[in-house]
Write a protein that holds these residues in place. Structure first.
Motif: not given
Ligand SMILES: C[S@@+](CC[C@H](N)C(=O)[O-])C[C@H]1O[C@@H](n2cnc3c(N)ncnc32)[C@H](O)[C@@H]1O
Length: 267
Positions: A55-60, A185-190, A222-231
């Motif tokens: 939210a902070q980075r995209t301003g969404a 997915q709606p295109a008018d939001g993130l 507008p799209l973002a991805f959050i992922s837990t993975g290799k350290p």
């Protein structure tokens, strides 16, 4: 098998001291047909800084959430819980469930300022658990070790919070279904896609297909991805990664415990 016995005990249909042979028909069927299914809601305590970073980075101000492998979807309703971090608290004050954890490097106070509104919530799981039914809730409880009362209590409250307005859970393979779901997915939001403890199950080819689906969708909306993975630096824990489209820029946000008990914020 212990999950199966717990399932019976929770319904008052068995006791822990019963000889297993007394329940052999049920247990044989349970073990043969029911995979172990868990949903660790403490992971929301790690997810929140990542979501707020998006939210902070995209301003969404509005999120449409897509979770890969949500199990029962308890982390899809992360915004209904309250969280404590060293720098402050986040979430509704009257939440049924409060989380805290160990911050090895604290999240900055500014990260806790955004308050994105969640508009859509959908998850794709091979074996979603519907905890709006008593049987579904009992099944999820049965896979928490008996005697871990704090976890069971947390689960109970999360189930109650989810039941207030359940997210949509689609049954299927996210590798197959993600392109179509992203299209819808709606295109008018993130759109924010996230996963905890699921990508490891699909293998290299599956992960490549997920990435391709995200890259293609990211060109359209507008799209973002959050992922837990290799350290990166630590051992036996997750590395926390974010990707933002249209450019596909990546951020490494830090490390965290597999079950969300500690977080080391590195952004
Ligand atoms: C260890 S659980 C994690 C559940 C939840 N994400 C959490 O963090 O508590 C893994 C979940 O991924 C789901 N899963 C694994 N592979 C999948 C696939 N290819 N498509 C959809 N769901 C999958 C499983 O059914 C299970 O619900």
């Amino acid at each position: 098998m212990l999950g199966g016995l717990h399932f019976l005990v929770l319904a008052g249909q068995a006791g822990w001291d019963d000889p297993l042979a007394e329940h052999q028909d049920f247990l044989r069927e349970f073990v043969a047909t029911q995979g172990v299914q868990t949903n660790e809601v403490q992971r929301s305590w790690v997810l929140v800084p990542l979501l707020l970073r998006v939210a902070q980075r995209t301003g969404a101000e509005t999120f449409d959430l897509v979770e890969l492998g949500p199990s029962a979807g308890l982390n899809l309703v992360w915004d209904r819980y309250r969280y404590r971090y060293e720098a402050g608290e986040w979430g509704p004050e009257d939440a049924l469930l409060h989380f805290e954890g160990e911050e090895r490097r604290p999240v900055p106070a500014a990260l806790l300022e955004p308050a994105p509104r969640v508009r859509g919530r959908v998850g794709i799981d091979l074996a979603p658990i519907d905890v709006t039914t008593e049987e579904g809730a009992r099944l999820l409880r049965s896979f928490v070790w008996a005697g871990q009362d704090e976890r069971l209590e947390r689960l109970e409250r999360a189930i109650e919070a989810l039941r207030a307005d359940p997210p949509e859970l689609v049954r299927g393979d996210f590798v197959e279904l993600l392109p179509e779901l992203l299209d819808a997915q709606p295109a008018d939001g993130l759109t924010v896609v996230f996963q905890t403890a699921t990508l490891g199950y699909v293998g290299d080819e599956g992960r490549t297909r997920v990435r391709k689906a995200l890259d293609e969708a990211g060109r359209e909306r507008p799209l973002a991805f959050i992922s837990t993975g290799k350290p990166r630096a630590e051992k036996d824990c997750w590395g926390l990664r974010l990707v933002y489209w249209p450019e596909g820029e990546r951020e490494f946000a830090g490390h965290a415990d597999f079950h969300g008990s500690w977080l080391q914020w590195e952004l």
